[in-house]
Each structure stands twice: as structure tokens, then as C-alpha cells.
Design an enzyme around this catalytic site. Sequence first.
Site, PDB file in Angstrom:
ATOM      1  N   ASP B  11     -15.569  -8.482  -6.905  1.00 32.93           N
ATOM      2  CA  ASP B  11     -15.037  -7.983  -8.170  1.00 32.93           C
ATOM      3  C   ASP B  11     -14.822  -6.484  -8.039  1.00 32.93           C
ATOM      4  OD1 ASP B  11     -15.110 -10.432  -9.354  1.00 32.93           O
ATOM      5  OD2 ASP B  11     -17.029 -10.122 -10.371  1.00 32.93           O
ATOM      6  N   ASP B 130      -9.906 -22.124 -14.243  1.00 33.15           N
ATOM      7  CA  ASP B 130     -11.298 -22.110 -14.698  1.00 33.15           C
ATOM      8  C   ASP B 130     -11.512 -23.347 -15.565  1.00 33.15           C
ATOM      9  OD1 ASP B 130     -11.602 -19.702 -13.434  1.00 33.15           O
ATOM     10  OD2 ASP B 130     -11.408 -18.487 -15.252  1.00 33.15           O
TER      11      ASP B 130
END
Lengths: 197, 251
Positions: B11, B130
Site C-alpha cells: 500500500d 472485492d
Amino acid sequence: MKVGLIAYRGGNVHSIRSALEELGAEVVYSDQIKELEKCAGIIFPGVGAAPVAVQDLKSRGLWEWLPTVQRPFLGICLGMQLLGLSSEEGPAPGLGIFPYEVKAFQRAPRLPHIGWNLVRLTQPDPLWEGLPPAFHAYFVHSYRAEVGSYTLAQTEYGEVFSAAVRKDFFWGVQFHPEKSSQQGMRILQNFLRVCLL
Amino acid sequence: MLTRRIIPCLDVHEGRVVKGTQFLNLRDMGDPVELGLAYEEKGADELVYLDISASAEGRRTFTQAVEKIAAKLRIPFTVGGGVRTIEDVRRLLEAGADKVSLNTAAVENPSLIEEAADLFGRQCIVLAVDAKEEGGTYRVYIRGGREPTPWEAITWCKEGVRRGAGEILLTAIGRDGTRDGFDISLTRQVAEAVSVPVIASGGAGNLHHFLEVFTEGKADAALAAGLFHEGILTPYEVKSFLFRHGIPVRL
């Protein structure tokens, strides 16, 4: 040493360019024949669709020049495919250096063929200096060239295909040496050595 | 034989790799290039960098980071996070990313997948999905897993592939960060439904989880973050274990 990297639409050349520079080459990224002819070797990259690439190469006046190159020449991925007679993708014509017709995979488990696959060397070559007889390299493609007398290395993905080819000064690799970690770098280094000869 | 891939995910916030939960307590982990090179060294087959910056400035910094990563990394990498338009895709590919992942924007405007695949080739367009289990089926969520959509996950994956996605990055959001193992049922259903490679994500906690997601889950690749960042396992250790259990890997 100067190495020409052919500039045309569709090639993501960041990685190959920085890889060659890391190996000490001066990269001439150009679509100008005059500039490319000053180089000791030529790299023909290729990402994207064959018909778009052919059209773009023709509009830049490079298509007729490519088969006439008289110095070490390395086609990568689509760059290798375009060295054949034709490609089923489109379809599109090829440069006719090699007698293969590039066709879509027929028995592949999944497409595109993305990831690291085993490259088995089938003929000795200066490009393989310092490499083991089989190693993993990174592939991204859906079309492939069949195996023939020109094949330097082969890979299996549902069927066996040419992972690397050679005829005189023309080399082609279906995988991406610039994305194949240390062994890929070794292949590029070997190509640069050939350019120095 | 094509090997199974192990993919660490990093990230990135304002150009730095961070660790944190739900955007809270972000902790600086280091430089994206250096961490990426360290993972290449430790046997990662590929990397995913997700931009979690919310600002335009953060995105510019991310693009610059992508350029630096492309100049040094010798394995492929995918970038994603906040990719909204064709121009975003172009900017990231031109910066040197090998693939770009689409998530929220693809659900809101599915034709973006087609446009991107037509322009840049399907091999560089990854559909990030997702999914969360709800009453026996899986629902697609967007906006970092916060907002439900009407899409059922397997149907959406098929639709995305039909429109040109070259890979599916499938995250079981109920497993994310739990270390309880990948969602095998979800992964397998998607892998059996689509013709493109499927990257399983969410829940990696130990070596057996990886083995399971490749054998029972039929995944083509497995992604993990915390497990690698905390040094609990390295990609090389995971692959050595897989190799001993007959899974083809690059060692």
C-alpha cells in the site's frame, strides 16, 4: 555502446530501456532509420495487438527497413511474432524473416498465458551464455510461434511453442527478459556482448 | 509448466509504503523501490502497488513512484487504487506499470474495461473484485469494501472478462487481515467460471493456506501483504513449501 530501441505505438519500453541502461548501453529510442543505423544492435519491443503495430510501423516507414537490418537484432514478445510470415491476430502480415505462422494457443488452460514458465534451451547460442539448460522467464501473450529448425528454446503451455528463435543476426524471444529478473538480465547482457562483436 | 505466482502487495500513501488498518494509524514502512527490490530478491514473482492516497497530489507522487519502480524492478508489477478513467490507465502504463487494476470505476462504468483493453491490450488490464459472503452468495463491494453493489461476484467476474479483463484479482474482504486462510470456495468458483488467470487475495496466514488455495481453490496466483511485511514468511519460503508439495513454482 549504442543500442537502438524502436519507437512505435504500443510498446511499454520503460523496463527494457532501464534494463539496457543498467547494463551500460546507451539507448537510442527512435523511429528514425538514420539514428537507428548508428547503433551496434537493434531491439524491437512489442506489447499490444499485431495489426495496430504493423500499421504503425508502416506509417513510420519502418516496415520495409526492418528485414534489411544488418546488425544484431532482438525481437521481444510481439516483436518476435512479427518476424514470422504472418499472425492470426487480426490477422496481420509478418516480416518474413522466419517461416512460422503465429497462431492462437489451441490447448491452453487459460489465456492470456501470463506468468513464469519454464524455458528449455534446445540449441546452444551466445544468448544462453551462463544460463542453466532450463530456467523460468516471464510471459504475457495469447499467440505463439510453432517449433522449427530456427528454435533456440521451447516452452510448454498446453502445447510446445518457440520461446526463442534465431536466424543469422535475427533473434526473437517470446518472453520478456526485462521482466525475468536476473536470468533475463543475463540474456540482455549476452545480447549486448553479441552487439560488440 | 506455467508456475503459480506469489505476489506481495504494497500500500502506497503519498509516495511511501505504509501499513495500517482502514486508513488509520498509517505507519511508514519505507521506499516503494527499495521494498520492491527486496521482495524481488526474496523470490516474489510479481508485485502489486496500491495507491491509497486520497489527494490529487498523492496521485502525482504515486505516478512518480511508479516511474522509479519501473526503472529498477526486474519483475512485473501491477498498480491500482483510485484508477477512474482511461487517462489514469494511460498515465500509469506510460509511467512503466505492466498492468493496471480497475475496481470501483469498472463497476460504475463497465465500458471502461473494454476501452482500456482495446487501447492497451487485455493483458495489462486487471479487474480487482472485492467480494463478501452474504447468505450463501458473494456480493461485490466497491470503495475499498465499504459500499455494496447489486453484482453477484462470479457473475461480475465473468462480465469483466467478457469485456476484456486479462486477469482477476479476487479479494475476499471478510478474510482480509484475518490470517484465517483464503476463501477457497469463492476462489474456486471464480477460477472455474472464467478463462483468465485468477489471483486470490485475503486471509493468507500460513504455508498451508497457500497450498490450499492452489490445490482446492484452483488459483493461478496468491497475494498477501501483512504476512510478508511483518517478515513472518518470505515469498521464497512459501514457494519452497509449495514446491515440496508438488506445486510448480519458480525457485
